[in-house]
Design a protein around this motif. Sequence first.
Motif, PDB file in Angstrom:
ATOM      1  N   LYS A  22     -41.656 -17.190 -10.489  1.00 16.21           N
ATOM      2  CA  LYS A  22     -42.879 -16.382  -9.430  1.00 16.21           C
ATOM      3  C   LYS A  22     -42.753 -15.167  -9.312  1.00 16.21           C
ATOM      4  O   LYS A  22     -41.498 -14.322  -8.578  1.00 16.21           O
ATOM      5  N   PRO A  23     -43.715 -14.025  -9.071  1.00 20.74           N
ATOM      6  CA  PRO A  23     -44.365 -12.514  -8.634  1.00 20.74           C
ATOM      7  C   PRO A  23     -42.430 -11.993  -7.853  1.00 20.74           C
ATOM      8  O   PRO A  23     -41.920 -11.203  -7.802  1.00 20.74           O
ATOM      9  N   GLU A  24     -42.338 -13.077  -6.802  1.00 25.77           N
ATOM     10  CA  GLU A  24     -41.324 -12.641  -5.360  1.00 25.77           C
ATOM     11  C   GLU A  24     -39.977 -13.162  -5.647  1.00 25.77           C
ATOM     12  O   GLU A  24     -39.407 -12.715  -5.276  1.00 25.77           O
ATOM     13  N   SER A  67     -44.616 -11.039 -13.377  1.00 29.67           N
ATOM     14  CA  SER A  67     -45.503 -10.544 -13.690  1.00 29.67           C
ATOM     15  C   SER A  67     -46.587 -11.662 -13.180  1.00 29.67           C
ATOM     16  O   SER A  67     -46.993 -12.950 -12.947  1.00 29.67           O
ATOM     17  N   SER A  68     -47.762 -11.329 -11.877  1.00 31.07           N
ATOM     18  CA  SER A  68     -48.932 -12.607 -12.018  1.00 31.07           C
ATOM     19  C   SER A  68     -50.433 -12.215 -12.701  1.00 31.07           C
ATOM     20  O   SER A  68     -50.088 -11.398 -13.777  1.00 31.07           O
ATOM     21  N   GLN A  81     -44.245 -13.841 -17.687  1.00 32.69           N
ATOM     22  CA  GLN A  81     -45.665 -13.901 -16.463  1.00 32.69           C
ATOM     23  C   GLN A  81     -45.008 -14.736 -15.736  1.00 32.69           C
ATOM     24  O   GLN A  81     -43.729 -15.609 -16.285  1.00 32.69           O
ATOM     25  N   ALA A  82     -45.874 -15.740 -14.283  1.00 32.32           N
ATOM     26  CA  ALA A  82     -45.577 -16.296 -13.727  1.00 32.32           C
ATOM     27  C   ALA A  82     -45.612 -17.746 -13.872  1.00 32.32           C
ATOM     28  O   ALA A  82     -46.456 -17.714 -15.240  1.00 32.32           O
ATOM     29  N   THR A 135     -38.709 -11.692  -8.036  1.00 32.14           N
ATOM     30  CA  THR A 135     -38.809 -10.267  -9.058  1.00 32.14           C
ATOM     31  C   THR A 135     -37.120  -9.491  -8.627  1.00 32.14           C
ATOM     32  O   THR A 135     -37.677  -9.443  -7.398  1.00 32.14           O
TER      33      THR A 135
END
Length: 127
Positions: free
Chosen positions: A85-87, A126-127, A13-14, A89
Amino acid sequence: QVQLVESGGGSVQAGGSLRLSCSNSGRTFSHLGWFRQAPGKEREFVAAMSWRGDRKYYIESVKGRFTISRDNRDNTLYLRMNSLKPEDTAVYYCTARPDRTVLYIPEPRRPNEFEYWGQGTQVIVSS
């Protein structure tokens, strides 16, 4: 034969952390590094270091969150990733630049400035 083998990817998770590892075949290189590639995007430089460890450099978006390091005892390269962070990924690739090249580049950052590549390890945030 040079072999780079990554491990340590996964889903978090984030705000979470992961540590990627890359074992190599025991050769000496000029630089070791990490790139990443998200779906539909080009391969992107993340971090790299000189073989001796006197130079470590990062893409701006990961500074202060990611740390590259190498364990000389077992010839393993690491990428410690905090505050994910999700970015972030992407598939993360370990890479190495040969220690004898015609052109000296103090801080290689482009994919074509590295010669050897691992198979990649997936990181999903994931956020």
